[in-house]
Enzyme design. Structure first.
Site, PDB file in Angstrom:
ATOM      1  NE  ARG A 111      41.259  60.793 -44.552  1.00  0.00           N
ATOM      2  CZ  ARG A 111      42.164  61.248 -43.731  1.00  0.00           C
ATOM      3  NH1 ARG A 111      41.897  61.446 -42.470  1.00  0.00           N
ATOM      4  NH2 ARG A 111      43.389  61.528 -44.157  1.00  0.00           N
ATOM      5  CG  HIS A 163      51.326  56.577 -45.468  1.00  0.00           C
ATOM      6  ND1 HIS A 163      51.678  57.703 -46.176  1.00  0.00           N
ATOM      7  CD2 HIS A 163      51.335  56.947 -44.168  1.00  0.00           C
ATOM      8  CE1 HIS A 163      51.892  58.707 -45.330  1.00  0.00           C
ATOM      9  NE2 HIS A 163      51.677  58.278 -44.107  1.00  0.00           N
ATOM     10  CB  SER A 209      41.444  70.597 -42.727  1.00  0.00           C
ATOM     11  OG  SER A 209      42.854  70.647 -42.738  1.00  0.00           O
ATOM     12  CG  ASP A 217      42.380  62.358 -47.612  1.00  0.00           C
ATOM     13  OD1 ASP A 217      42.303  61.214 -47.120  1.00  0.00           O
ATOM     14  OD2 ASP A 217      43.364  63.091 -47.461  1.00  0.00           O
ATOM     15  CG  ASN A 238      50.997  71.894 -44.716  1.00  0.00           C
ATOM     16  OD1 ASN A 238      50.837  71.195 -45.709  1.00  0.00           O
ATOM     17  ND2 ASN A 238      50.600  73.140 -44.651  1.00  0.00           N
ATOM     18  CE  LYS A 239      48.158  64.871 -47.531  1.00  0.00           C
ATOM     19  NZ  LYS A 239      47.000  63.960 -47.481  1.00  0.00           N
TER      20      LYS A 239
END
Length: 458
Positions: A43, A50, A146, A190, A233-234
């Site tokens: 998306r 946030h 992703s 997401d 990378n969260k």
């Protein structure tokens, strides 16, 4: 309710080269053919960054890039995972003993999140084993979701392999919760758009209860995604979870100052609802109550009238114990102003005034400034990319996704699209060898795509 789950489409594989190729690779890998295929899209968030985990509505659309998984349910209680991209290693595990490693977020752990979420929801004692081959076209660590698309696709795969049904809303809620197994405190945007998206329309997604409303984007403009090529990378960084905690602490301090039951308040949205005031009034309250200087843990304890021990055990999560200062004023200002921009964006889309594109572009620019200054989730490359996009004709441009790398989204007049793409390519990608190597997947126009689906061979 379960009737409105993701649809299963019969397809002719000969007309679907990607599915056909995946089937051939699957047979080469596992020695048998897949029984079905599941797809979940990535998306792009047009505005509302946030704020989903603070309880506020967001405005994303699904993109064409996706995660596609070929699946064969098997008699053994083993899940075997393989990836068409050879840099992602094969993995297999017993379905009865799912272990998710938070310290190194590898690709298979996201699959396991979706698997475990469905197993736990139904209390499956004897879950079906599966052979799965995954093919992804969403650039990893690009802020296009992703990892959540993989969690959603895995949830859908597990659901179908075990002969269960759920509505799209239920699936989105389960996948949101199950992604937390890997340590990401996401808000649900997401997963919701991955299941609820429909072709041709963006969605306003609201939470508690989860619901999605169509947002028709104005004609005459195209949304373009540009990857900064800085990976984020969260799950592997603390930036994201610190912001979640700063919003929670701001909630507590604002609640206490207004005489609310602050111990029960978790999200900035809850404060607004309890006080029954507008977002504009919340911004005034933030100015009155919080100061721009960072708060130390000692000061937070003093404001709340609690001990450091209580702060650490009751409020701060495990991975926040060593953080000593928190910016509460800036984070709250961003959240309340961004929440207002989302509603304004939706209103402009529905009323469609003559200058709609200019107004929407202005909101996107304000959003980026707030992400950069107040939420501090941008980076030099993203700022430069936004500037380049605006310089070459974008009406609005901003970072999208968690930030600290990943992508920008720009709104470009459709008649200027080709020149825009050419100029941005030259200015950002062709000046740098590393970026040049990946430019093909890094800059593309997109339109609202459809949500998660199951395909079966006709």
């Amino acid at each position: 309710m379960a009737g409105d789950g993701p649809s299963a489409l019969p397809v002719q594989l000969v007309e679907q080269p990607r599915l056909q190729k995946l089937k051939e690779m699957f047979i080469a890998k596992f020695g048998s053919a897949p029984k079905f295929y599941a797809r979940a899209p990535g998306r792009v968030n047009l505005i509302g960054e946030h704020i989903d985990y603070c309880g506020y509505a967001v405005l994303p659309m699904a993109i064409e890039q996706d995660i596609l998984i070929a699946v064969e349910p098997v008699q053994t209680q083993v899940v075997q995972l393989a990836n068409t991209n050879s840099s992602y290693l094969d993995f297999s595990t017993s379905v009865n003993n799912i272990q998710i490693n938070k310290t190194k977020p590898q690709w298979h752990n996201y699959f396991l999140c979706g698997l475990k979420g469905i197993q736990e929801h139904f209390g499956l004692n004897n879950p079906t084993g599966m052979n799965c081959l995954l093919d992804g076209t969403i650039p990893p660590s690009s802020g296009l979701s992703s990892s959540s698309a993989l969690v959603c696709c895995a949830g859908l795969v597990t659901l179908r392999a075990n002969g269960k049904t759920l509505s799209k809303v239920e699936l989105a809620e389960i996948c949101t919760k199950s992604e937390r197994y890997i340590g990401t405190e996401g808000g649900g945007m997401d997963q919701s758009i991955s299941f609820l998206a429909e072709e041709g329309t963006a969605k306003l997604i609201e939470f508690s209860p989860l619901r999605a409303t169509d947002v028709r984007l104005p004609s005459g403009a195209t949304f373009v995604i540009a990857n900064s090529c800085v990976e984020m990378n969260k799950a592997a960084t603390s930036h994201y979870n610190i912001r979640v905690m700063e919003c929670r602490l701001a909630t507590k301090l604002l609640s206490k100052s207004k005489g609310l039951e602050w111990r029960k308040m978790l999200r900035l949205h809850d404060v607004q609802i309890k006080l029954g005031v507008s977002l504009e009034e919340m911004l005034t309250i933030v100015e009155e109550v919080l100061h721009p200087e960072p708060y130390s843990t000692e000061e937070i304890c003093k404001c709340l009238g609690i001990s450091l021990e209580e702060l650490r055990s009751q409020i701060l999560s495990q991975n926040m114990q060593d953080v000593s200062t928190f910016k509460l004023y800036q984070r709250a200002k961003h959240v309340y102003s961004e929440a207002a921009r989302v509603l304004e964006f939706q209103k402009i889309c529905s009323e469609a005034p003559v200058n709609a594109l200019q107004l929407l572009g202005e909101l996107m620019k304000q959003s980026h400034i707030s992400c950069r200054e107040m939420y501090e989730c941008s980076c030099p490359e993203l700022d430069r990319l936004v500037d380049i996009c605006l310089q070459f004709g974008a009406i609005g441009s901003r970072l999208t996704g968690a930030g600290w790398g990943g992508c920008t989204v720009s709104m470009v007049p459709t008649d200027k699209l080709n020149t825009f793409l050419k100029n941005v390519k030259k200015a950002y990608y062709q000046t740098d060898g590393q970026r040049l190597a990946v430019e093909n997947n890094s800059l593309f126009a997109t339109k609202p795509g459809r949500g998660a689906l199951v395909f079966v061979e006709a």
